[in-house]
Design a protein around this motif. Structure first.
Motif, PDB file in Angstrom:
ATOM      1  N   ASP A  36       0.802  -1.226   0.000  1.00  0.00           N
ATOM      2  CA  ASP A  36       0.000   0.000   0.000  1.00  0.00           C
ATOM      3  C   ASP A  36       0.833   1.275   0.000  1.00  0.00           C
ATOM      4  OD1 ASP A  36      -2.276  -1.568   0.089  1.00  0.00           O
ATOM      5  OD2 ASP A  36      -2.364  -1.551   2.279  1.00  0.00           O
ATOM      6  N   TYR A  37       2.022   1.252   0.622  1.00  0.00           N
ATOM      7  CA  TYR A  37       2.862   2.442   0.763  1.00  0.00           C
ATOM      8  C   TYR A  37       2.048   3.641   1.286  1.00  0.00           C
ATOM      9  CZ  TYR A  37       6.468  -0.266  -1.502  1.00  0.00           C
ATOM     10  OH  TYR A  37       7.384  -1.249  -1.798  1.00  0.00           O
ATOM     11  N   ASP A  38       1.556   3.444   2.499  1.00  0.00           N
ATOM     12  CA  ASP A  38       0.760   4.471   3.176  1.00  0.00           C
ATOM     13  C   ASP A  38       1.675   5.634   3.571  1.00  0.00           C
ATOM     14  OD1 ASP A  38      -0.858   6.019   4.797  1.00  0.00           O
ATOM     15  OD2 ASP A  38      -1.279   4.450   6.253  1.00  0.00           O
ATOM     16  N   LEU A  39       1.445   6.813   3.046  1.00  0.00           N
ATOM     17  CA  LEU A  39       2.298   7.979   3.294  1.00  0.00           C
ATOM     18  C   LEU A  39       1.698   8.952   4.300  1.00  0.00           C
ATOM     19  CD1 LEU A  39       3.603   8.813  -0.300  1.00  0.00           C
ATOM     20  CD2 LEU A  39       4.552   7.222   1.392  1.00  0.00           C
ATOM     21  N   SER A  40       0.718   8.508   5.077  1.00  0.00           N
ATOM     22  CA  SER A  40       0.069   9.438   6.009  1.00  0.00           C
ATOM     23  C   SER A  40       1.060   9.983   7.035  1.00  0.00           C
ATOM     24  CB  SER A  40      -1.116   8.759   6.709  1.00  0.00           C
ATOM     25  OG  SER A  40      -0.710   7.565   7.366  1.00  0.00           O
ATOM     26  N   GLU A  41       1.971   9.151   7.531  1.00  0.00           N
ATOM     27  CA  GLU A  41       2.957   9.638   8.494  1.00  0.00           C
ATOM     28  C   GLU A  41       3.978  10.544   7.804  1.00  0.00           C
ATOM     29  OE1 GLU A  41       4.371  10.280  12.265  1.00  0.00           O
ATOM     30  OE2 GLU A  41       2.551   9.190  11.655  1.00  0.00           O
ATOM     31  N   VAL A  42       4.258  10.278   6.558  1.00  0.00           N
ATOM     32  CA  VAL A  42       5.155  11.142   5.794  1.00  0.00           C
ATOM     33  C   VAL A  42       4.566  12.545   5.685  1.00  0.00           C
ATOM     34  CG1 VAL A  42       6.205  11.505   3.528  1.00  0.00           C
ATOM     35  CG2 VAL A  42       6.104   9.205   4.500  1.00  0.00           C
TER      36      VAL A  42
END
Length: 264
Positions: free
Chosen positions: A239-245
């Motif tokens: 998924d490569y969730d970038l929410s923390e990024v």
């Protein structure tokens, strides 16, 4: 703080059954405003299914170089024993040119035994891998000075590791960026050890950028006070969730270009 805070993302190339998922994550990361897009140099996943989907590091960096326009790119970090150092220098120079001068050359001693065993490299001992890293850094930097055409800039070298007697001495001798893998308490101590090695070698410790894993918005300011200015968020496929990024980039934009006092 003598340099601005930077945010990296490590797109761990594991559990992505098709490369398009990584390509999309690189695009989203650059659009999100990160400063650096890293991958890692392993041949098998480090978490989850140990034989799950995985892609190779340096061919991927060449693709990152073509795909992106602004971010720096690199491995966090290249396994020091996986490639002939002269060849690695040539690969780095080539990716540097493809990217228009945006490569960070990250390297470490290596540690994941499965990579070595399955791909036919000698695992040796921690000491032998560090000795090989020392030899490879000397050969790599010499080759970078001989290549035609030369790199577009002095390619920044990032060394990952925290061994106080050997690794930090190599950091003092060769590195522009040190990724410590250290927690907050250890970072201050290891920075002091690094300063001692720098004094022995005549290196200015202030020129070496301190890099750490992203500790979250609650803890990042303390790391800045301890000297860290580059923070990297690790994310995995598929998924490569970038929410923390996104949170990390927003925090960076609040503190830059302020000094340490500005984030008290």
């Amino acid at each position: 703080m003598s340099r601005p805070v930077r945010i990296g993302v490590q797109l761990q190339p594991q559990h992505a059954p098709e490369y398009g998922l990584i390509r999309d994550a690189v695009l989203r990361a650059e659009d999100a405003g990160v400063d650096i897009v890293f991958n890692w140099d392993h041949f098998y996943p480090l978490t989850g299914d140990p034989d799950g989907a995985h892609f190779e590091c340096w061919t991927m960096l060449a693709a990152f170089a073509e795909q992106t326009e602004r971010v720096e790119i690199g491995a966090l970090v290249t396994g020091g024993g996986y490639r002939n150092p002269e060849l690695l220098a040539d690969m780095a120079r080539t990716v540097d040119h493809i990217s228009g001068g945006r490569l960070i050359l990250g390297i470490g001693a290596g540690w994941f035994r499965k990579d070595y065993d399955q791909y036919g490299y000698e695992f040796g001992t921690a000491g032998s891998r560090l000795a090989l890293l020392k030899d490879n850094l000397a050969r790599l930097t010499e080759r970078l000075g001989k290549l035609n055409p030369a790199p577009t800039r002095r390619i920044p070298i990032l060394i990952g590791g925290g061994g106080e007697r050997k690794t930090l001495r190599l950091v003092a001798q060769y590195a522009d960026i040190w990724h410590s893998f250290a927690d907050l308490d250890a970072l201050g101590h290891k920075s002091a050890v690094l300063a001692e090695h720098c004094a022995d070698l005549g290196t200015d410790p202030a020129r070496i950028e301190r890099s750490v894993a992203w500790p979250g918005t609650e803890g990042a300011a303390e790391f800045v006070r301890a000297g860290a200015t580059t923070f990297t968020v690790g994310v995995s496929g598929p998924d490569y969730d970038l929410s923390e990024v996104v949170k990390a980039v927003a925090w960076r934009d609040e503190v830059n270009p302020e000094s340490v006092e500005g984030i008290a």
